[in-house]
Design a protein around this motif. Sequence first.
Motif, mmCIF file in Angstrom:
data_model
loop_
_atom_site.group_PDB
_atom_site.id
_atom_site.type_symbol
_atom_site.label_atom_id
_atom_site.label_comp_id
_atom_site.label_asym_id
_atom_site.label_seq_id
_atom_site.Cartn_x
_atom_site.Cartn_y
_atom_site.Cartn_z
ATOM 1 N N ASP A 1 0.864 -1.181 0.000
ATOM 2 C CA ASP A 1 0.000 0.000 0.000
ATOM 3 C C ASP A 1 0.901 1.232 0.000
ATOM 4 O O ASP A 1 1.587 1.516 0.975
ATOM 5 C CB ASP A 1 -0.896 -0.017 1.249
ATOM 6 C CG ASP A 1 -1.834 1.182 1.331
ATOM 7 O OD1 ASP A 1 -1.749 2.076 0.469
ATOM 8 O OD2 ASP A 1 -2.654 1.206 2.262
ATOM 9 N N GLY A 2 0.901 1.963 -1.103
ATOM 10 C CA GLY A 2 1.776 3.119 -1.242
ATOM 11 C C GLY A 2 1.088 4.443 -0.980
ATOM 12 O O GLY A 2 1.529 5.461 -1.497
ATOM 13 N N THR A 3 0.048 4.446 -0.165
ATOM 14 C CA THR A 3 -0.644 5.713 0.099
ATOM 15 C C THR A 3 0.194 6.651 0.958
ATOM 16 O O THR A 3 0.030 7.862 0.884
ATOM 17 C CB THR A 3 -2.020 5.481 0.756
ATOM 18 O OG1 THR A 3 -1.859 4.677 1.922
ATOM 19 C CG2 THR A 3 -2.970 4.793 -0.207
ATOM 20 N N SER A 4 1.064 6.100 1.784
ATOM 21 C CA SER A 4 1.979 6.930 2.578
ATOM 22 C C SER A 4 3.219 6.098 2.884
ATOM 23 O O SER A 4 3.230 4.885 2.696
ATOM 24 C CB SER A 4 1.324 7.384 3.882
ATOM 25 O OG SER A 4 1.207 6.299 4.785
ATOM 26 N N ASP A 5 4.238 6.769 3.373
ATOM 27 C CA ASP A 5 5.470 6.066 3.710
ATOM 28 C C ASP A 5 5.227 5.061 4.841
ATOM 29 O O ASP A 5 5.773 3.957 4.826
ATOM 30 C CB ASP A 5 6.563 7.056 4.108
ATOM 31 C CG ASP A 5 7.949 6.447 4.016
ATOM 32 O OD1 ASP A 5 8.189 5.674 3.073
ATOM 33 O OD2 ASP A 5 8.781 6.741 4.896
ATOM 34 N N GLN A 6 4.393 5.428 5.803
ATOM 35 C CA GLN A 6 4.108 4.538 6.925
ATOM 36 C C GLN A 6 3.347 3.294 6.467
ATOM 37 O O GLN A 6 3.687 2.180 6.882
ATOM 38 C CB GLN A 6 3.295 5.263 8.021
ATOM 39 C CG GLN A 6 4.054 6.339 8.763
ATOM 40 C CD GLN A 6 4.184 7.633 7.938
ATOM 41 O OE1 GLN A 6 3.441 7.882 6.993
ATOM 42 N NE2 GLN A 6 5.166 8.451 8.302
ATOM 43 N N THR A 7 2.338 3.471 5.622
ATOM 44 C CA THR A 7 1.592 2.298 5.152
ATOM 45 C C THR A 7 2.465 1.437 4.254
ATOM 46 O O THR A 7 2.368 0.216 4.290
ATOM 47 C CB THR A 7 0.305 2.689 4.397
ATOM 48 O OG1 THR A 7 0.647 3.515 3.287
ATOM 49 C CG2 THR A 7 -0.686 3.378 5.305
#
Length: 178
Positions: free
Chosen positions: A28-34
């Motif tokens: 999941d590349g929606t954010s760095d954390q995800t």
Amino acid sequence: MGIFKKSVVLAAVLLLAACGESKITKIDGTSDQTLQHTFRQVVGDIHDPSQILQWDLDLKMLRHRYPDGEYLKVLDGKTIEGMKPLIVEAHTFFLKEHRGMMLRIEQEQLDAEKAKLDGITAQPDSNLKVVMLSQQEARVRMYTKSRDELAALTDEQFVKIYGDGASFSDYVRPTAKY
């Protein structure tokens, strides 16, 4: 509680348990954390420490290949198998960049030696000029040979001698062949 309600509760509990155990197979590349969280779960079945390290290094390499958060978009929805072509492409990219840099350095050195030779040639004739010309011509031949040998190397030979650009950097080392 009737048997119907017990069946519904049992089905709900089993459904929740099944959902909790579902394996994440895509990043999941929606954010760095995800991305970090899902990446850990995607490669979670790998137990060999060297392979885990390799995947971590490959992820770092991809971050540098696709800067400014572009790697999030590139990796979004990818599986392990989907990442492999990206890793190969990134190594090819870094190899091309590294090879170009090395050839530019060789050419700059050759150009500097040729400029020195031109300076010596422009001086008045003397015994010292003959010696200096001889030495400088030898240096120009040496740098020309070095540049030509570098340009003639295959990719495999180049990587063996100079690294692939990614391994030459301070953030990743060579990856396994896929």
